[in-house]
Structure formats: C-alpha cells, structure tokens
Design a protein around this motif. Structure first.
Motif, PDB file in Angstrom:
ATOM      1  N   ARG A   1       1.942  -4.270   3.480  1.00  0.00           N
ATOM      2  CA  ARG A   1       3.443  -3.617   3.273  1.00  0.00           C
ATOM      3  C   ARG A   1       3.210  -2.034   2.765  1.00  0.00           C
ATOM      4  O   ARG A   1       2.459  -2.041   1.709  1.00  0.00           O
ATOM      5  N   PHE A   2       3.546  -0.989   3.692  1.00  0.00           N
ATOM      6  CA  PHE A   2       3.483   0.138   3.352  1.00  0.00           C
ATOM      7  C   PHE A   2       4.680   0.656   2.549  1.00  0.00           C
ATOM      8  O   PHE A   2       5.765   0.506   2.856  1.00  0.00           O
ATOM      9  N   HIS A   3       4.358   1.502   1.616  1.00  0.00           N
ATOM     10  CA  HIS A   3       5.646   2.135   0.644  1.00  0.00           C
ATOM     11  C   HIS A   3       5.174   3.842   0.879  1.00  0.00           C
ATOM     12  O   HIS A   3       4.079   4.062   0.446  1.00  0.00           O
ATOM     13  N   ARG A   4       6.108   4.520   1.249  1.00  0.00           N
ATOM     14  CA  ARG A   4       5.824   5.873   1.519  1.00  0.00           C
ATOM     15  C   ARG A   4       6.569   6.586   0.257  1.00  0.00           C
ATOM     16  O   ARG A   4       7.515   6.475  -0.395  1.00  0.00           O
ATOM     17  N   SER A   5       5.672   7.473  -0.344  1.00  0.00           N
ATOM     18  CA  SER A   5       5.858   7.822  -1.723  1.00  0.00           C
ATOM     19  C   SER A   5       5.006   9.090  -2.030  1.00  0.00           C
ATOM     20  O   SER A   5       3.589   8.999  -1.753  1.00  0.00           O
ATOM     21  N   ASP A   6       5.484  10.169  -2.759  1.00  0.00           N
ATOM     22  CA  ASP A   6       4.488  11.208  -3.242  1.00  0.00           C
ATOM     23  C   ASP A   6       3.990  10.758  -4.414  1.00  0.00           C
ATOM     24  O   ASP A   6       4.416  10.047  -5.180  1.00  0.00           O
ATOM     25  N   ARG A   7       2.617  11.017  -4.695  1.00  0.00           N
ATOM     26  CA  ARG A   7       2.046  10.756  -5.769  1.00  0.00           C
ATOM     27  C   ARG A   7       1.445  12.001  -6.530  1.00  0.00           C
ATOM     28  O   ARG A   7       0.682  12.799  -6.045  1.00  0.00           O
ATOM     29  N   ALA A   8       1.520  12.017  -7.945  1.00  0.00           N
ATOM     30  CA  ALA A   8       0.771  13.001  -8.452  1.00  0.00           C
ATOM     31  C   ALA A   8      -0.739  12.591  -8.667  1.00  0.00           C
ATOM     32  O   ALA A   8      -1.079  11.478  -8.394  1.00  0.00           O
TER      33      ALA A   8
ATOM     34  N   MET B   1       0.960  -1.062  -0.037  1.00  0.00           N
ATOM     35  CA  MET B   1       0.058   0.008  -0.057  1.00  0.00           C
ATOM     36  C   MET B   1       0.796   1.216   0.053  1.00  0.00           C
ATOM     37  O   MET B   1       1.887   1.238   0.445  1.00  0.00           O
ATOM     38  N   THR B   2       0.602   2.360  -0.779  1.00  0.00           N
ATOM     39  CA  THR B   2       1.438   3.369  -1.047  1.00  0.00           C
ATOM     40  C   THR B   2       0.874   4.659  -0.148  1.00  0.00           C
ATOM     41  O   THR B   2      -0.512   4.771  -0.337  1.00  0.00           O
ATOM     42  N   VAL B   3       1.474   5.129   0.871  1.00  0.00           N
ATOM     43  CA  VAL B   3       0.817   6.132   1.393  1.00  0.00           C
ATOM     44  C   VAL B   3       1.976   7.495   1.321  1.00  0.00           C
ATOM     45  O   VAL B   3       2.963   7.309   0.957  1.00  0.00           O
ATOM     46  N   PRO B   4       1.411   8.598   1.711  1.00  0.00           N
ATOM     47  CA  PRO B   4       2.105   9.702   1.516  1.00  0.00           C
ATOM     48  C   PRO B   4       3.469   9.868   2.485  1.00  0.00           C
ATOM     49  O   PRO B   4       3.370   9.038   3.515  1.00  0.00           O
ATOM     50  N   PRO B   5       4.439  10.240   2.340  1.00  0.00           N
ATOM     51  CA  PRO B   5       5.498  10.274   3.190  1.00  0.00           C
ATOM     52  C   PRO B   5       5.290  10.652   4.619  1.00  0.00           C
ATOM     53  O   PRO B   5       6.081  10.240   5.555  1.00  0.00           O
ATOM     54  N   ASN B   6       4.550  11.667   4.796  1.00  0.00           N
ATOM     55  CA  ASN B   6       4.363  12.278   6.188  1.00  0.00           C
ATOM     56  C   ASN B   6       3.134  11.272   6.873  1.00  0.00           C
ATOM     57  O   ASN B   6       2.898  11.335   8.124  1.00  0.00           O
ATOM     58  N   VAL B   7       2.845   9.989   6.331  1.00  0.00           N
ATOM     59  CA  VAL B   7       1.646   9.239   7.084  1.00  0.00           C
ATOM     60  C   VAL B   7       2.486   7.978   7.601  1.00  0.00           C
ATOM     61  O   VAL B   7       3.311   7.440   6.955  1.00  0.00           O
ATOM     62  N   HIS B   8       2.108   7.898   8.661  1.00  0.00           N
ATOM     63  CA  HIS B   8       2.921   6.855   9.382  1.00  0.00           C
ATOM     64  C   HIS B   8       1.932   5.624   9.895  1.00  0.00           C
ATOM     65  O   HIS B   8       1.015   5.742  10.469  1.00  0.00           O
ATOM     66  N   ARG B   9       1.833   4.359   9.371  1.00  0.00           N
ATOM     67  CA  ARG B   9       1.267   3.381   9.845  1.00  0.00           C
ATOM     68  C   ARG B   9       2.245   2.250  10.218  1.00  0.00           C
ATOM     69  O   ARG B   9       3.191   1.949   9.847  1.00  0.00           O
ATOM     70  N   ARG B  10       1.389   1.491  11.112  1.00  0.00           N
ATOM     71  CA  ARG B  10       2.299   0.053  11.548  1.00  0.00           C
ATOM     72  C   ARG B  10       2.147  -0.957  10.458  1.00  0.00           C
ATOM     73  O   ARG B  10       1.047  -1.024   9.759  1.00  0.00           O
ATOM     74  N   GLY B  11       3.165  -1.673  10.438  1.00  0.00           N
ATOM     75  CA  GLY B  11       3.118  -2.712   9.524  1.00  0.00           C
ATOM     76  C   GLY B  11       2.548  -3.678   9.816  1.00  0.00           C
ATOM     77  O   GLY B  11       1.942  -4.086  11.231  1.00  0.00           O
ATOM     78  N   ARG B  12       1.799  -4.512   9.022  1.00  0.00           N
ATOM     79  CA  ARG B  12       0.982  -5.969   9.183  1.00  0.00           C
ATOM     80  C   ARG B  12       1.706  -7.084   8.480  1.00  0.00           C
ATOM     81  O   ARG B  12       2.349  -6.811   7.487  1.00  0.00           O
ATOM     82  N   PRO B  13       1.624  -7.960   9.042  1.00  0.00           N
ATOM     83  CA  PRO B  13       2.013  -9.427   8.340  1.00  0.00           C
ATOM     84  C   PRO B  13       1.944  -9.359   6.736  1.00  0.00           C
ATOM     85  O   PRO B  13       2.791  -9.829   5.998  1.00  0.00           O
ATOM     86  N   GLN B  14       0.791  -9.208   6.207  1.00  0.00           N
ATOM     87  CA  GLN B  14       0.316  -9.209   4.931  1.00  0.00           C
ATOM     88  C   GLN B  14       0.175  -7.975   4.004  1.00  0.00           C
ATOM     89  O   GLN B  14      -0.261  -7.884   3.097  1.00  0.00           O
TER      90      GLN B  14
END
Length: 177
Positions: free
Chosen positions: A16-23, A1-14
């Motif tokens: 995966r969070f990717h931090r990235s700016d999106r246009a 799952m891609t989230v903005p760089p300033n968003v922090h989420r806890r990882g879950r076993p299944q």
C-alpha cells in the motif's frame, strides 16, 4: 510504503502506498536502504485505520527501547491541527508498554471501548507474606478480578458479537469468573 506526493506508483495487492511529505529527520539509512524512522513509521501506523496494529506496534517499540514514552507523546503534538490528530492522540493514550501480546492489547482496547476502567497489565498476586502466587495478564485489583489472556477471548468475541457494552460486559465477565 510512503512516497512523496508527486510520485505515482501502481498499487499492488500486498503493498500500500501512502503519499506524504517527509522531513529529513523522518528518513534513516538501514543496511544502505533509505527507510522511515521509527517515529515516522509509528506515526504513519497511528494515523492509519488499523488501531490494534498501531497500538500494539507502539507498545512493542517502547518495550524494545526504540523510543521513550515522551517520544511517543511527542508524535501527538507533531500532528496538532491535522485532520487525524485526535485519532493519533487517542491511540497514544491507549498504549501500555506492559502489554505483552496483541491479544492482551485487543482485550484492553475492547474493554476500554465498553467504558470499563483500565486494567492493570502483568499484575502479580502475592500472599500476605509476599510470596508470588500468580502473574495475571490483565487485572482489576480494586475488584479483585483478573485473568490470563487465553481465558478471555471467547468472552470478548461473545460480547462483541452480541454488540454489548459497559455494564453488560461487566456482568458477563463476573458470571464467567
């Protein structure tokens, strides 16, 4: 799952969070849910560690008409100058939309890593008068060699386990034919 760089989420076993700016063009709405576009999703896969998943998913997207080869090549240009740009371009170069299964793609990638010439996918063998004799998943027509994916996995596993490359793989394939 891609989230903005300033968003922090806890990882879950299944998950995966990717931090990235999106246009804005990278986000589309499907059934009322904001998701990344096909192009952005493929780009994220191409830059991730899982090469087979990335290449196979690009091939499937091309076969399904979700994007064009030009669109796919454009993803390589889109990441120019980034640390992962070479990886993305190399993986795009390995995409063959004629490949019809992850196993065909895995075999092609393995043989390419062994510095063997590219194989032709879905090669049709015909008689001199044009009748179809067979349709091979992978072929090297110049060498008059080819086969079906279900016949090759044991050769690929055996070669990979032995750490062989190039000429050794060619010899093992010739012996098995």
């Amino acid at each position: 799952m891609t989230v903005p760089p300033n968003v922090h989420r806890r990882g879950r076993p299944q998950l995966r969070f990717h931090r990235s700016d999106r246009a804005a063009a990278d986000v589309v709405t499907v059934h009322g849910l904001a998701v990344t576009s096909i192009s952005r999703t493929l780009l994220d896969l191409l830059r991730a560690p899982y090469r087979l998943a990335a290449v196979w998913t690009c091939e499937a997207a091309l076969r399904a008409g979700l994007l064009t080869v030009e669109d796919l090549r454009g993803l390589g240009a889109r990441v120019a100058g980034r640390s992962f740009a070479a990886r993305v371009r190399h993986r795009i170069a390995r995409v063959d939309p004629g490949s019809e299964s992850p196993l065909e793609t895995a075999i092609r990638l393995f043989l390419a890593d062994a510095a063997l010439p590219p194989l032709v996918v879905q090669f049709v063998v015909r008689t001199a008068d044009g009748h179809v004799l067979a349709r091979l998943d992978l072929a090297a027509p110049e060498q008059r060699a080819g086969g079906l994916e279900r016949a090759a996995p044991h050769l690929v596993r055996r070669a990979a386990a032995a750490g062989v490359r190039g000429a050794t793989v060619r010899a093992q394939l010739a012996e098995a034919a």
